[in-house]
Write an enzyme that holds these catalytic residues in place. Structure first.
Site, PDB file in Angstrom:
ATOM      1  CD  GLU A 172      -6.488 -25.827   9.509  1.00 57.75           C
ATOM      2  OE1 GLU A 172      -6.770 -24.618   9.423  1.00 57.75           O
ATOM      3  OE2 GLU A 172      -6.124 -26.371  10.563  1.00 57.75           O
ATOM      4  CG  HIS A 222      -9.902 -23.136  14.709  1.00 54.43           C
ATOM      5  ND1 HIS A 222      -9.616 -22.214  13.736  1.00 54.43           N
ATOM      6  CD2 HIS A 222      -8.948 -24.097  14.618  1.00 54.43           C
ATOM      7  CE1 HIS A 222      -8.528 -22.592  13.082  1.00 54.43           C
ATOM      8  NE2 HIS A 222      -8.110 -23.737  13.584  1.00 54.43           N
TER       9      HIS A 222
END
Length: 293
Positions: A149, A182
């Site tokens: 990420e 998310h």
């Protein structure tokens, strides 16, 4: 000798719209598909394994987008290489903070929870995890996911926002994006986000709220260390690893969010010029990078 300030370097990250659009749509495609597959009946490990592979592919998408955008710009490639090895003695305190802010905050939150009658067993290192991850070991994902990420968020993502906004606004925008990013993971059986939602709506909201102070603190460390990417990777890894190393009650995580909010407000006040300065719509930096040409 050519002098390049942070401000002029950040101006080269010109495509936040393309980056964030692709970094959302591609993972969502894989993650919603993975969520569907993970719930196929009968619930078998093979479905969860397939889902975990699709999930991992989706995770790779933002860093692939970042690599494509960076590869075509020689100046960006030079900027990235400098930032991986940007170590100075004056940055040492921020490297230390990157290692300890998250573990200290969760342990402090657990200690505060004891005052309200919560179980001291939260401090026991059980060796067990609160979620499953299909074919991948949980410990592996706790390390590799933050690494992947941050190779997207702090190689291209954050600086592309700072090319348009000051650091505070960029942090808020990214925090909102990250929460939405998310969300599809909540559809995957027995994954962390889906377990948080099943614990109750207040814990799901806490997860989203906690992202804002977390991002502010991470970006503070990032810019305080000359946009050092490794600092953000360490900070991200410790956040997930220590929340799983111990066994915090979900309410302790709410307390942790409160502690992080207090700390982030202090940081915003202390370094308000960094967050709210407007030099070409960017944070004010005192450090200058010297690039040989």
């Amino acid at each position: 000798m050519k002098t390049t300030t942070f401000s002029s370097a950040i101006q080269q990250y010109k495509y936040p719209g393309i980056f964030y659009l692709l970094s959302t749509l591609i993972p969502w495609l894989f993650w919603f598909t993975a969520g569907y597959i993970s719930h196929l009946e009968p619930y078998q490990d093979k479905y969860l394994n397939i889902a975990s592979v699709l999930s991992f592919i989706g995770l790779l998408a933002p860093v692939i987008v970042a690599v494509i955008l960076i590869h075509k710009e020689p100046e960006l490639r030079k900027d990235i290489s400098r930032r991986f090895f940007n170590f100075k003695r004056s940055y040492l305190i921020y490297y230390i903070l990157a290692c300890f802010i998250m573990p200290v905050s969760i342990m402090t939150a657990q200690a505060i929870s004891l005052l309200f009658g919560y179980n001291p067993s939260q401090f026991i290192i059980t060796g067990e995890f609160t979620f499953s991850s299909g074919i991948f070991p949980v410990w592996f994902l706790l390390i590799i996911a933050p690494l992947i990420e941050e190779l997207a968020w702090h190689t291209y993502g954050t600086d592309s926002l700072c090319s348009r906004f000051n650091l505070f606004t960029a942090s808020l925008i990214f925090g909102l994006f990250w929460g939405v990013w998310h969300m599809p993971l909540a559809t995957m059986r027995d994954y962390y986000q889906s377990n948080v939602v099943e614990e109750g709506w207040i814990y799901g909201i806490n997860f989203l709220v906690s992202i804002i102070p977390y991002v502010i603190l991470m970006n503070w460390l990032y810019y305080k260390t000359g946009r050092n990417i490794l600092v953000t990777i360490v900070f991200h890894i410790t956040a997930g690893l220590f929340n799983e190393l111990f066994a915090p009650h979900p309410d302790s995580k709410i307390i942790q969010t409160g502690l992080l909010l207090i700390l982030s407000v202090w940081v915003l006040i202390k370094d308000r010029n960094m967050f709210f300065g407007k030099e070409n719509k960017q944070p004010i930096y005192q450090t200058t990078l010297f690039v040989c040409k």
